[in-house]
Design an enzyme around this catalytic site. Structure first.
Site, PDB file in Angstrom:
ATOM      1  N   HIS A  29      94.796  95.575  36.516  1.00 58.17           N
ATOM      2  CA  HIS A  29      95.934  95.035  35.771  1.00 58.17           C
ATOM      3  C   HIS A  29      95.669  95.089  34.272  1.00 58.17           C
ATOM      4  O   HIS A  29      95.075  94.164  33.710  1.00 58.17           O
ATOM      5  CB  HIS A  29      96.179  93.582  36.193  1.00 58.17           C
ATOM      6  CG  HIS A  29      96.432  93.422  37.657  1.00 58.17           C
ATOM      7  ND1 HIS A  29      95.432  93.477  38.592  1.00 58.17           N
ATOM      8  CD2 HIS A  29      97.592  93.222  38.335  1.00 58.17           C
ATOM      9  CE1 HIS A  29      95.953  93.307  39.793  1.00 58.17           C
ATOM     10  NE2 HIS A  29      97.259  93.159  39.673  1.00 58.17           N
ATOM     11  N   HIS A 260     101.967  95.942  34.393  1.00 62.78           N
ATOM     12  CA  HIS A 260     101.375  94.755  35.017  1.00 62.78           C
ATOM     13  C   HIS A 260     100.154  95.113  35.862  1.00 62.78           C
ATOM     14  O   HIS A 260      99.079  94.554  35.649  1.00 62.78           O
ATOM     15  CB  HIS A 260     102.404  94.018  35.884  1.00 62.78           C
ATOM     16  CG  HIS A 260     101.757  93.051  36.825  1.00 62.78           C
ATOM     17  ND1 HIS A 260     101.504  91.740  36.483  1.00 62.78           N
ATOM     18  CD2 HIS A 260     101.227  93.219  38.066  1.00 62.78           C
ATOM     19  CE1 HIS A 260     100.877  91.155  37.483  1.00 62.78           C
ATOM     20  NE2 HIS A 260     100.695  92.024  38.452  1.00 62.78           N
ATOM     21  N   GLU A 409      98.221  66.871  47.787  1.00 60.99           N
ATOM     22  CA  GLU A 409      97.011  67.366  48.469  1.00 60.99           C
ATOM     23  C   GLU A 409      96.457  68.634  47.823  1.00 60.99           C
ATOM     24  O   GLU A 409      95.249  68.799  47.660  1.00 60.99           O
ATOM     25  CB  GLU A 409      97.294  67.645  49.960  1.00 60.99           C
ATOM     26  CG  GLU A 409      97.425  66.409  50.827  1.00 60.99           C
ATOM     27  CD  GLU A 409      98.830  65.823  50.822  1.00 60.99           C
ATOM     28  OE1 GLU A 409      99.698  66.332  50.078  1.00 60.99           O
ATOM     29  OE2 GLU A 409      99.067  64.849  51.565  1.00 60.99           O
ATOM     30  N   HIS A 471     102.418  64.681  62.709  1.00 62.75           N
ATOM     31  CA  HIS A 471     101.189  64.174  62.103  1.00 62.75           C
ATOM     32  C   HIS A 471      99.939  64.435  62.948  1.00 62.75           C
ATOM     33  O   HIS A 471      98.835  64.117  62.520  1.00 62.75           O
ATOM     34  CB  HIS A 471     101.310  62.659  61.866  1.00 62.75           C
ATOM     35  CG  HIS A 471     102.173  62.314  60.683  1.00 62.75           C
ATOM     36  ND1 HIS A 471     103.433  62.837  60.524  1.00 62.75           N
ATOM     37  CD2 HIS A 471     101.946  61.527  59.613  1.00 62.75           C
ATOM     38  CE1 HIS A 471     103.941  62.360  59.396  1.00 62.75           C
ATOM     39  NE2 HIS A 471     103.063  61.573  58.818  1.00 62.75           N
TER      40      HIS A 471
HETATM   41  C1  LIG Z   1      99.413  82.853  45.102  1.00 63.41           C
HETATM   42  C2  LIG Z   1      99.605  84.259  44.672  1.00 63.41           C
HETATM   43  N1  LIG Z   1     100.746  84.899  45.017  1.00 63.41           N
HETATM   44  C3  LIG Z   1     100.927  86.189  44.683  1.00 63.41           C
HETATM   45  C4  LIG Z   1      99.982  86.874  43.990  1.00 63.41           C
HETATM   46  C5  LIG Z   1     100.173  88.335  43.650  1.00 63.41           C
HETATM   47  N2  LIG Z   1     100.415  88.490  42.202  1.00 63.41           N
HETATM   48  C6  LIG Z   1      99.434  88.802  41.362  1.00 63.41           C
HETATM   49  S1  LIG Z   1      99.925  88.859  39.765  1.00 63.41           S
HETATM   50  C7  LIG Z   1     101.510  88.468  40.197  1.00 63.41           C
HETATM   51  C8  LIG Z   1     102.570  88.349  39.145  1.00 63.41           C
HETATM   52  C9  LIG Z   1     102.166  87.389  38.117  1.00 63.41           C
HETATM   53  O1  LIG Z   1     103.039  87.418  37.043  1.00 63.41           O
HETATM   54  P1  LIG Z   1     102.558  86.876  35.646  1.00 63.41           P
HETATM   55  O2  LIG Z   1     101.795  85.641  35.813  1.00 63.41           O
HETATM   56  O3  LIG Z   1     103.739  86.846  34.772  1.00 63.41           O
HETATM   57  O4  LIG Z   1     101.525  87.963  35.178  1.00 63.41           O
HETATM   58  P2  LIG Z   1     101.774  89.192  34.214  1.00 63.41           P
HETATM   59  O5  LIG Z   1     102.810  90.077  34.852  1.00 63.41           O
HETATM   60  O6  LIG Z   1     102.244  88.643  32.933  1.00 63.41           O
HETATM   61  O7  LIG Z   1     100.439  89.870  34.145  1.00 63.41           O
HETATM   62  C10 LIG Z   1     101.614  88.287  41.570  1.00 63.41           C
HETATM   63  C11 LIG Z   1     102.866  87.937  42.269  1.00 63.41           C
HETATM   64  C12 LIG Z   1      98.802  86.180  43.663  1.00 63.41           C
HETATM   65  N3  LIG Z   1      97.806  86.758  43.019  1.00 63.41           N
HETATM   66  N4  LIG Z   1      98.661  84.874  43.985  1.00 63.41           N
END
Ligand SMILES: Cc1ncc(C[n+]2csc(CCOP(=O)(O)OP(=O)(O)O)c2C)c(N)n1
Length: 660
Positions: A29, A260, A409, A471
């Site tokens: 990334h 990204h 939690e 529960h």
């Molecule tokens: C809990 C979780 N869900 C999904 C992902 C997959 N994922 C990685 S980065 C991303 C998008 C994040 O967007 P942003 O925080 O705006 O990052 P940017 O595009 O600015 O690098 C996703 C959905 C993950 N890493 N963790």
């Protein structure tokens, strides 16, 4: 003072390391590190208190890259500032098997990686725990030994995840004013513009949660610095929205979701080199830029030395306590204290619920361990996690040892990870076993990181009764046992509960969970044994020569196993009982021990008020399992045990049927 030109070149060093490493790995990334390079450069060159030569200095500022997919940002910073175990070769090995530079930052791979991030939202919630630990330890040891900030870079994804709400509101409530979140406000995620899926006013949201909020142009170093100055003076945690352009510097792709999570490609990287005036080849940092970065890495040397002097000058007891606690060692009198307590239990043989037995054990433990910090997700009276030593922590008084986590939690488990990662404290929680589902991602990360957090998980089966199937855990022990490097205990009585606590506390490098009953249980262990029998995971509670039946049970079902054994003996059928408080520890025993404990009785029966999954390793696929195969039901617990056929009679009948 760093000139604007030098700042740009230093930030560009991050950008090109990220571009080039992702390109070489053909995966990763680049957009996030390129977009946040200016923010990170200001933070690391002017604010962050850290010493690459002493990465574990307890009073360093903590830096959490919550947007873990931007891992090349962190790796670049570690290399540039001079962490010895992050070399340019490591950067070149980005995302390769066995490399420190894993896809997402992994705690323990290289120094300076304060926590494992990647599952979005976890990092910001860990940081809340780190800030709690700082405030608690500052109260306990004084500002001369503990006074640091916790900084986070979080993305849109972190703020969209539900866990962030729990983390933010907890931090706001506790007035964690040394927690500073830099939000990478770039308006982009994987699918495209954030506006596709979210229209939250993040400032209003943070303010409503008790935070101070600021906004800056995330590419203006002076504005970023001014905001950080202001944030550090706040009496509340601060969120700084840093308006950035994702993939800043990539002439054609910047500002779009295309940067990204994919390599930019050779042409775009060449164009970026031109646009940013970067003549160097891949992985080459100009000497003047590297020197400037290395100098930034030396900024806190004096602060670290001064701190060491203060520690050396501290009262001997205080110094010894501080040092012991950061080494993670238990006090010397811990084992003897547990031992004396076990002797007492062998005399009193209490009939108690294991949740109550846990409270009693904690009363003893908290008396000798000053580092335990308890809590509960609003179930204090049910989880029995508060003892006479654990006064409540309040926003204005951190002298206590108990956190009212609220009904959060997930935030609780992630904050506990942060507390453990910070060092100096051992966090334990309280919650219902059923709601381990609500914090499973953080428990999993604790296991992956190998850190000591302890979850008290009460109301562990249909034995909780009338609250019913919503529960009543059924698959939860199996689901938690499926997590590698997590010890799940299900003690059968007060003695086993004390032993399981002892083992959990001794685990420096793995988390534990204690599944505990709501209902009373008679003492299964009636004789004092110096040895911690639970440490073998399973052990013989009642032996029989030439046994025809072996009954294996955990927790509350040990009582049923003991009754069935007595009945079988009465009928002339020799039977033995094995208590199985911890599958994982049993699996670690030498083969000969495991074989001896499993034994060779023709009939093997497992009894646990949960699903069968996992039990075949002990009873074999041809063994009899008496437990649950459906959800539970609402009703008095004794009736439920009958209704679901988890009784001594059922065990006896099954044994007789098998024996013919
Ligand atoms: C809990 C979780 N869900 C999904 C992902 C997959 N994922 C990685 S980065 C991303 C998008 C994040 O967007 P942003 O925080 O705006 O990052 P940017 O595009 O600015 O690098 C996703 C959905 C993950 N890493 N963790």
């Amino acid at each position: 003072m760093i000139s604007p030109e030098k700042h740009n070149r230093m930030a560009n060093a991050i950008r090109f390391l990220a571009m080039d490493a992702v390109e070489k790995a053909n995966s990763g990334h680049p957009g996030m590190p390129m977009g946040t390079a200016d923010v990170a450069t200001v933070l690391f060159t002017r604010f962050l208190k850290f010493d690459p030569k002493n990465p574990l200095w307890p009073d360093r500022d903590r830096f959490v890259l919550s947007a873990g997919h931007g891992s090349m940002l962190l790796y670049s910073l570690l290399y540039l500032t001079g962490y010895e175990d992050m070399t340019i070769e490591d950067i070149k090995q980005f995302r390769q098997l066995g490399a420190k530079t894993a896809g997402h930052p992994e705690y323990g791979h290289a120094s300076g990686i304060e926590t494992t991030t990647g599952p979005l939202g976890q990092g910001i919630a860990n940081a809340v725990g780190m800030a709690i630990a700082e405030k608690k330890l500052a109260t306990e040891f004084g500002a001369e030994l503990m006074e640091h900030y916790t900084y986070v870079i979080a993305g849109d994804g972190c703020l969209m995840e539900g866990i962030s709400q729990e983390a933010i509101t907890l931090a706001g409530h506790l007035k964690l004013n040394k927690l500073i979140v830099l939000w990478d406000d770039n308006g982009i995620s994987i699918d495209g513009a954030i506006s596709l899926a979210d229209s939250t006013d993040q400032h209003a949201r943070f303010r409503a949660s008790g935070w101070n909020t600021l906004s800056v142009d995330g590419h203006d170093p002076e504005a970023i610095a001014a905001a950080l100055e202001e944030a550090r003076k706040s009496d509340k945690p601060t969120m700084i929205a840093c308006k950035t352009v994702i993939g800043y510097g990539a002439p054609n792709k910047a500002g779009t979701h295309k940067v990204h999570g994919s390599p930019l490609g050779a042409d775009e990287i060449a164009a970026a080199r031109k646009a940013l005036g970067w003549g160097e080849e891949a992985f080459t940092i100009p000497a003047d830029v590297l020197d400037a970065w290395r100098l930034a890495g030396l900024r806190s040397t004096k602060a670290r030395k001064d701190w060491e002097e203060r520690l050396a000058a501290a009262d001997a007891d205080k110094r010894a306590e501080f040092t012991r606690r950061f080494a993670g060692d238990l006090p010397g009198n811990f084992d003897a204290t547990i031992d004396a307590y076990k002797k007492k239990l062998a005399e009193t043989k209490p009939t108690v619920a294991t949740r109550k037995a846990s409270e009693d054990a904690l009363e003893v433990i908290n008396g000798v361990l000053s580092e335990t910090i308890g809590g509960s997700a609003d179930l204090t009276g049910s989880n029995n996690t508060k003892t006479s030593q654990t006064k409540s922590i309040t926003p204005t008084d951190f002298s206590g040892r108990y956190i009212h986590y609220g009904i959060r939690e997930h935030g609780m488990a992630a904050a506990m990870n942060g507390i453990a990662l910070h060092g100096g404290l051992i966090p334990y929680s309280g919650g219902f076993l059923i709601f381990s589902d609500y914090c499973r991602p953080s428990i999993r990360l604790a296991a992956l990181m190998g850190i000591r957090v302890i979850h008290v998980l009460t109301h562990d089966s249909i034995g909780l009764g009338e609250d019913g199937p919503t529960h009543q855990p059924v698959e939860h022990m199996a689901a938690l046992r499926a997590i590698p490097n997590l010890l799940m205990f299900r003690p059968a009585d007060a003695t086993e509960t004390a032993e399981c606590w002892q083992i959990a506390l001794e685990q420096k490098h793995r988390p534990s969970g204690l599944a505990l009953t709501r209902q009373n249980l008679v003492a299964a262990r009636t004789e004092y044994e110096e040895k911690n029998l639970c440490a073998s995971g399973a052990y013989e509670l009642v032996s029989a020569s030439d046994a025809k039946v072996s009954i294996f049970a955990s927790g509350s079902e040990v009582e049923i196993a003991l009754k069935a054994q007595a009945e079988l003996t009465g009928k002339g059928i020799p039977a033995r009982v094995v208590s199985v408080p911890c599958f994982e520890l049993f699996a670690e025993q030498p083969e000969a021990y495991r074989e001896a404990i499993i034994g060779n009785a023709p009939v093997k029966i497992g009894v646990e008020a949960g699903i069968r999954q996992g039990w075949d390793a002990i009873i074999g696929s041809d063994g009899v399992f008496i437990g649950m195969s459906s959800f539970g039901a609402s009703g008095p617990y004794k009736e439920l045990y009958k209704h679901f056929g988890i009784t001594a009679e059922a065990v006896v009948a099954a044994a007789e049927a098998r024996l013919g």
